[in-house]
Design a protein around this motif. Sequence first.
Motif, PDB file in Angstrom:
ATOM      1  N   UNK A   1      -3.070   3.762 -11.658  1.00  0.00           N
ATOM      2  CA  UNK A   1      -3.271   3.603 -10.221  1.00  0.00           C
ATOM      3  C   UNK A   1      -4.754   3.715  -9.870  1.00  0.00           C
ATOM      4  N   UNK A   2      -5.443   4.677 -10.454  1.00  0.00           N
ATOM      5  CA  UNK A   2      -6.867   4.868 -10.174  1.00  0.00           C
ATOM      6  C   UNK A   2      -7.698   3.673 -10.619  1.00  0.00           C
TER       7      UNK A   2
ATOM      8  N   UNK B   1      -7.883   9.222  -1.843  1.00  0.00           N
ATOM      9  CA  UNK B   1      -8.157  10.568  -1.341  1.00  0.00           C
ATOM     10  C   UNK B   1      -7.265  11.599  -2.030  1.00  0.00           C
ATOM     11  N   UNK B   2      -6.018  11.240  -2.270  1.00  0.00           N
ATOM     12  CA  UNK B   2      -5.112  12.133  -2.990  1.00  0.00           C
ATOM     13  C   UNK B   2      -5.586  12.325  -4.425  1.00  0.00           C
ATOM     14  N   UNK B   3      -6.051  11.247  -5.040  1.00  0.00           N
ATOM     15  CA  UNK B   3      -6.471  11.310  -6.442  1.00  0.00           C
ATOM     16  C   UNK B   3      -7.766  12.103  -6.634  1.00  0.00           C
ATOM     17  N   UNK B   4      -8.555  12.280  -5.578  1.00  0.00           N
ATOM     18  CA  UNK B   4      -9.773  13.096  -5.683  1.00  0.00           C
ATOM     19  C   UNK B   4      -9.430  14.502  -6.153  1.00  0.00           C
TER      20      UNK B   4
ATOM     21  N   UNK C   1       0.819  -1.212   0.000  1.00  0.00           N
ATOM     22  CA  UNK C   1       0.000   0.000   0.000  1.00  0.00           C
ATOM     23  C   UNK C   1       0.852   1.261   0.000  1.00  0.00           C
ATOM     24  N   UNK C   2       1.935   1.244   0.766  1.00  0.00           N
ATOM     25  CA  UNK C   2       2.766   2.442   0.849  1.00  0.00           C
ATOM     26  C   UNK C   2       3.416   2.771  -0.490  1.00  0.00           C
ATOM     27  N   UNK C   3       3.707   1.753  -1.286  1.00  0.00           N
ATOM     28  CA  UNK C   3       4.272   1.984  -2.616  1.00  0.00           C
ATOM     29  C   UNK C   3       3.245   2.667  -3.512  1.00  0.00           C
ATOM     30  N   UNK C   4       1.997   2.185  -3.475  1.00  0.00           N
ATOM     31  CA  UNK C   4       0.951   2.776  -4.304  1.00  0.00           C
ATOM     32  C   UNK C   4       0.649   4.205  -3.865  1.00  0.00           C
TER      33      UNK C   4
ATOM     34  N   UNK D   1      -5.743  -0.134  -5.054  1.00  0.00           N
ATOM     35  CA  UNK D   1      -5.301   1.199  -4.645  1.00  0.00           C
ATOM     36  C   UNK D   1      -5.899   1.515  -3.269  1.00  0.00           C
ATOM     37  N   UNK D   2      -5.075   1.857  -2.283  1.00  0.00           N
ATOM     38  CA  UNK D   2      -5.588   2.075  -0.923  1.00  0.00           C
ATOM     39  C   UNK D   2      -6.403   3.361  -0.811  1.00  0.00           C
ATOM     40  N   UNK D   3      -7.326   3.418   0.156  1.00  0.00           N
ATOM     41  CA  UNK D   3      -8.202   4.588   0.305  1.00  0.00           C
ATOM     42  C   UNK D   3      -7.458   5.913   0.445  1.00  0.00           C
ATOM     43  N   UNK D   4      -6.337   5.930   1.177  1.00  0.00           N
ATOM     44  CA  UNK D   4      -5.643   7.210   1.340  1.00  0.00           C
ATOM     45  C   UNK D   4      -5.024   7.692   0.032  1.00  0.00           C
ATOM     46  N   UNK D   5      -4.643   6.758  -0.840  1.00  0.00           N
ATOM     47  CA  UNK D   5      -4.166   7.156  -2.172  1.00  0.00           C
ATOM     48  C   UNK D   5      -5.331   7.681  -3.013  1.00  0.00           C
TER      49      UNK D   5
END
Length: 275
Positions: free
Chosen positions: A86-87, A98-101, A68-71, A92-96
């Motif tokens: 990635x999207x 959130x960044x993509x939003x 997850x940390x890599x993604x 793809x983890x939820x915190x990533x």
Amino acid sequence: MQQEPETSETNGSTEAAHLAARARDKRVGVRVTVASDPATPPEILHPMTADPSRAVRRALAARTDAPAELLRELARDPDLKTRQTLAENPACPPDALLTLVDDPHWSVRWSLPDHPGAGVEVRRAICRSADDVLRRLLAERSGLDRETSATLAADPAPAVRAGLAAYTDDADLLAALIAAPEPEVRVGAAQNVRATPAHLRLLADDRIAAVRAAAVQSGRLPHDAMERLAHDRSVNMRWWLATWSTTPAAIARLLLDDPDPDVAAQAQARVGRGG
């Protein structure tokens, strides 16, 4: 017997060293192979998120088994295709997410409402987004939790509320949206497959012709309501009624003597085709 663990450990170290060397190979194709290899350990994969080749980073972004940390690191990658990949990655983890939003490109943002990992926090972030298309895409998803639905029902953009009206499975919310002041929202409500005959009758009496037409286009408007619309004050409404595929032949016959020649011609064409 005592030598086997040592041999196995030695072989593992040799393989890791081999992968580490290939991960630094000058040839992009070799590095892509390493980035895609399920046997490549995380300690080798992590430095590859800074690889100068987009192809390598895209390969990492596509991995469903990646840490997850890599993604997360790839969520701010400068390469658009890497972020798109990635999207689209179900891992793809939820915190990533959130960044993509807040991603600068619409194609990344607009794919998020359908992502399997887009849970409550991601939906909340989408509701706060300045991108009204993104909010509408979320509103058009069925099965939204009540808090998200309530937030979208108060959205300042009529298009967002129209999307919610067309897809919500909340009967109370649908009833409220049918009474929205914006015609666009009421048109959306007419498109909802959960709209009842009572809802559609109400919409067929709407003061705006486009809303009345949407009730006809639902294909589920009761016959008595269509009979009233055959004498509607709007020429456009009667023309839509004459041309719409679900209008019964009996209603089309009522329009054969319409005072507008275009409406009458359309009705004649429908009756001539056998309704």
